[in-house]
Motif scaffolding. Structure first.
Motif, PDB file in Angstrom:
ATOM      1  N   LEU A  50     -43.715 -18.078   2.208  1.00  0.00           N
ATOM      2  CA  LEU A  50     -44.199 -16.639   2.943  1.00  0.00           C
ATOM      3  C   LEU A  50     -43.146 -15.670   2.336  1.00  0.00           C
ATOM      4  CD1 LEU A  50     -45.505 -17.777   6.279  1.00  0.00           C
ATOM      5  CD2 LEU A  50     -46.744 -16.915   4.541  1.00  0.00           C
ATOM      6  N   VAL A  51     -41.554 -16.037   2.466  1.00  0.00           N
ATOM      7  CA  VAL A  51     -40.815 -14.946   2.114  1.00  0.00           C
ATOM      8  C   VAL A  51     -40.886 -14.265   0.567  1.00  0.00           C
ATOM      9  CG1 VAL A  51     -38.140 -14.491   1.763  1.00  0.00           C
ATOM     10  CG2 VAL A  51     -39.066 -15.545   3.788  1.00  0.00           C
ATOM     11  N   PHE A  52     -41.055 -15.547  -0.099  1.00  0.00           N
ATOM     12  CA  PHE A  52     -41.270 -15.324  -1.746  1.00  0.00           C
ATOM     13  C   PHE A  52     -42.507 -14.381  -1.826  1.00  0.00           C
ATOM     14  CE2 PHE A  52     -38.605 -19.160  -2.166  1.00  0.00           C
ATOM     15  CZ  PHE A  52     -37.311 -18.403  -2.416  1.00  0.00           C
ATOM     16  N   THR A  53     -43.424 -14.433  -1.096  1.00  0.00           N
ATOM     17  CA  THR A  53     -44.612 -13.611  -1.333  1.00  0.00           C
ATOM     18  C   THR A  53     -44.770 -12.259  -0.704  1.00  0.00           C
ATOM     19  OG1 THR A  53     -45.726 -14.603   0.564  1.00  0.00           O
ATOM     20  CG2 THR A  53     -46.294 -15.725  -1.608  1.00  0.00           C
ATOM     21  N   GLY A  54     -43.480 -11.920   0.008  1.00  0.00           N
ATOM     22  CA  GLY A  54     -43.191 -10.605   0.619  1.00  0.00           C
ATOM     23  C   GLY A  54     -43.902 -10.265   1.921  1.00  0.00           C
ATOM     24  N   VAL A  55     -43.792 -11.505   2.679  1.00  0.00           N
ATOM     25  CA  VAL A  55     -44.143 -11.504   4.144  1.00  0.00           C
ATOM     26  C   VAL A  55     -43.081 -11.042   4.812  1.00  0.00           C
ATOM     27  CG1 VAL A  55     -45.289 -12.793   5.896  1.00  0.00           C
ATOM     28  CG2 VAL A  55     -45.988 -13.188   3.780  1.00  0.00           C
ATOM     29  N   TRP A  56     -43.067 -10.022   6.026  1.00  0.00           N
ATOM     30  CA  TRP A  56     -42.330  -9.789   6.889  1.00  0.00           C
ATOM     31  C   TRP A  56     -41.789 -10.928   7.920  1.00  0.00           C
ATOM     32  CZ3 TRP A  56     -39.825  -5.249   5.990  1.00  0.00           C
ATOM     33  CH2 TRP A  56     -40.541  -4.312   5.080  1.00  0.00           C
ATOM     34  N   PRO A  57     -40.640 -10.913   8.010  1.00  0.00           N
ATOM     35  CA  PRO A  57     -39.939 -11.775   9.105  1.00  0.00           C
ATOM     36  C   PRO A  57     -40.685 -11.928  10.384  1.00  0.00           C
ATOM     37  CG  PRO A  57     -37.924 -10.632   7.971  1.00  0.00           C
ATOM     38  CD  PRO A  57     -39.242 -10.037   7.510  1.00  0.00           C
ATOM     39  N   ALA A  58     -41.058 -10.838  10.855  1.00  0.00           N
ATOM     40  CA  ALA A  58     -41.886 -10.920  12.118  1.00  0.00           C
ATOM     41  C   ALA A  58     -43.390 -11.632  11.847  1.00  0.00           C
ATOM     42  CB  ALA A  58     -42.050  -9.621  12.541  1.00  0.00           C
ATOM     43  N   ASP A  59     -43.784 -11.266  10.645  1.00  0.00           N
ATOM     44  CA  ASP A  59     -44.985 -12.050  10.550  1.00  0.00           C
ATOM     45  C   ASP A  59     -44.678 -13.631  10.357  1.00  0.00           C
ATOM     46  OD1 ASP A  59     -46.410  -9.715  10.343  1.00  0.00           O
ATOM     47  OD2 ASP A  59     -46.181  -9.335   8.178  1.00  0.00           O
ATOM     48  N   ILE A  60     -43.655 -13.887   9.752  1.00  0.00           N
ATOM     49  CA  ILE A  60     -43.387 -15.347   9.686  1.00  0.00           C
ATOM     50  C   ILE A  60     -43.091 -16.162  11.120  1.00  0.00           C
ATOM     51  CG2 ILE A  60     -41.661 -17.232   8.928  1.00  0.00           C
ATOM     52  CD1 ILE A  60     -41.175 -15.340   6.508  1.00  0.00           C
ATOM     53  N   GLU A  61     -42.479 -15.179  11.947  1.00  0.00           N
ATOM     54  CA  GLU A  61     -42.458 -15.608  13.435  1.00  0.00           C
ATOM     55  C   GLU A  61     -43.833 -15.859  13.883  1.00  0.00           C
ATOM     56  OE1 GLU A  61     -39.714 -16.635  15.202  1.00  0.00           O
ATOM     57  OE2 GLU A  61     -38.440 -16.119  13.009  1.00  0.00           O
ATOM     58  N   GLN A  62     -44.769 -15.032  13.503  1.00  0.00           N
ATOM     59  CA  GLN A  62     -46.355 -14.977  14.305  1.00  0.00           C
ATOM     60  C   GLN A  62     -46.826 -16.189  13.471  1.00  0.00           C
ATOM     61  OE1 GLN A  62     -47.423 -12.932  16.588  1.00  0.00           O
ATOM     62  NE2 GLN A  62     -48.931 -14.829  16.624  1.00  0.00           N
ATOM     63  N   GLU A  63     -46.665 -16.514  12.328  1.00  0.00           N
ATOM     64  CA  GLU A  63     -47.369 -17.879  11.454  1.00  0.00           C
ATOM     65  C   GLU A  63     -46.759 -19.113  12.183  1.00  0.00           C
ATOM     66  OE1 GLU A  63     -49.300 -18.495   8.707  1.00  0.00           O
ATOM     67  OE2 GLU A  63     -49.618 -16.307   8.622  1.00  0.00           O
ATOM     68  N   GLN A  64     -45.269 -19.063  12.761  1.00  0.00           N
ATOM     69  CA  GLN A  64     -44.718 -20.209  13.280  1.00  0.00           C
ATOM     70  C   GLN A  64     -45.374 -20.390  14.441  1.00  0.00           C
ATOM     71  OE1 GLN A  64     -40.490 -20.108  13.141  1.00  0.00           O
ATOM     72  NE2 GLN A  64     -40.493 -21.378  14.933  1.00  0.00           N
ATOM     73  N   GLN A  65     -45.646 -19.277  15.446  1.00  0.00           N
ATOM     74  CA  GLN A  65     -45.913 -19.295  16.776  1.00  0.00           C
ATOM     75  C   GLN A  65     -47.660 -19.962  16.478  1.00  0.00           C
ATOM     76  OE1 GLN A  65     -45.711 -15.890  19.104  1.00  0.00           O
ATOM     77  NE2 GLN A  65     -46.933 -16.488  20.652  1.00  0.00           N
ATOM     78  N   ASP A  66     -48.250 -19.368  15.871  1.00  0.00           N
ATOM     79  CA  ASP A  66     -49.575 -19.824  15.305  1.00  0.00           C
ATOM     80  C   ASP A  66     -49.784 -21.368  15.129  1.00  0.00           C
ATOM     81  OD1 ASP A  66     -50.235 -17.103  16.130  1.00  0.00           O
ATOM     82  OD2 ASP A  66     -51.069 -16.748  14.151  1.00  0.00           O
ATOM     83  N   PHE A  67     -48.704 -21.676  14.257  1.00  0.00           N
ATOM     84  CA  PHE A  67     -48.743 -23.189  13.739  1.00  0.00           C
ATOM     85  C   PHE A  67     -48.601 -24.002  15.123  1.00  0.00           C
ATOM     86  CE2 PHE A  67     -46.383 -26.970  12.707  1.00  0.00           C
ATOM     87  CZ  PHE A  67     -47.119 -27.384  11.737  1.00  0.00           C
ATOM     88  N   GLY A  68     -47.807 -23.837  16.197  1.00  0.00           N
ATOM     89  CA  GLY A  68     -47.345 -24.457  17.047  1.00  0.00           C
ATOM     90  C   GLY A  68     -48.761 -24.436  18.116  1.00  0.00           C
ATOM     91  N   GLU A  69     -49.256 -23.342  18.193  1.00  0.00           N
ATOM     92  CA  GLU A  69     -50.196 -23.114  19.133  1.00  0.00           C
ATOM     93  C   GLU A  69     -51.331 -24.067  18.719  1.00  0.00           C
ATOM     94  OE1 GLU A  69     -50.955 -19.084  19.601  1.00  0.00           O
ATOM     95  OE2 GLU A  69     -49.263 -18.578  20.707  1.00  0.00           O
TER      96      GLU A  69
END
Length: 144
Positions: A50-69
């Protein structure tokens, strides 16, 4: 006297294998009268992509949260007890699960096994095998 807190911890990723592990974790927690916790590890490799594709850190945090949920939702749909805790970590699953067990003496990890072929496991690695080899605590691997 040891500072151990007995509990059953189920590794969740939303797969059919982790759903089977959740069912087994519930049985163990009930039989042993121990709390049940759910643990999901957002793969570090996915975060790196996600970082390499230009996703913002806040968006990665949201992806992580969504993954867990999503992982926890799948597990909770098949168990009849409420988990005491839901934990989302980020990194390599084997390392994160092993570290979690080391930091939580008395925790008993339950995780599913995908059943990949030996060749695929050699190339890709097996999370369940890695956890069994490196964990400093009891691990139950559930196979279909």
């Amino acid at each position: 006297m040891s500072n151990q807190t007995p509990c059953i911890v189920v590794a969740c990723d939303g797969s059919e294998h982790s759903i089977q592990a959740a069912k087994m974790g519930e049985k163990l927690a009930t039989a042993l009268n121990q709390p049940l916790k759910l643990l999901a590890v957002f793969p570090g490799s996915k975060a790196e992509r996600l970082v390499f594709t230009g996703v913002w850190p806040a968006d990665i945090e949201q992806e992580q949260q969504d993954f867990g949920e999503n992982a926890f939702k799948a597990a909770k749909e098949v168990i009849n007890i409420d988990p005491d805790e839901e934990v989302v970590l980020r990194g390599h699953p084997v390392e994160e699960i092993s570290d979690y067990l080391e930091e939580h003496p008395g925790a008993h990890m339950v995780l599913g096994r995908r059943g990949n072929s030996m060749a695929r496991s050699l190339v890709m690695g097996s999370i369940s095998e890695g956890v069994v080899r490196h964990a400093k605590g009891p691990v139950t691997v559930v196979s279909q």
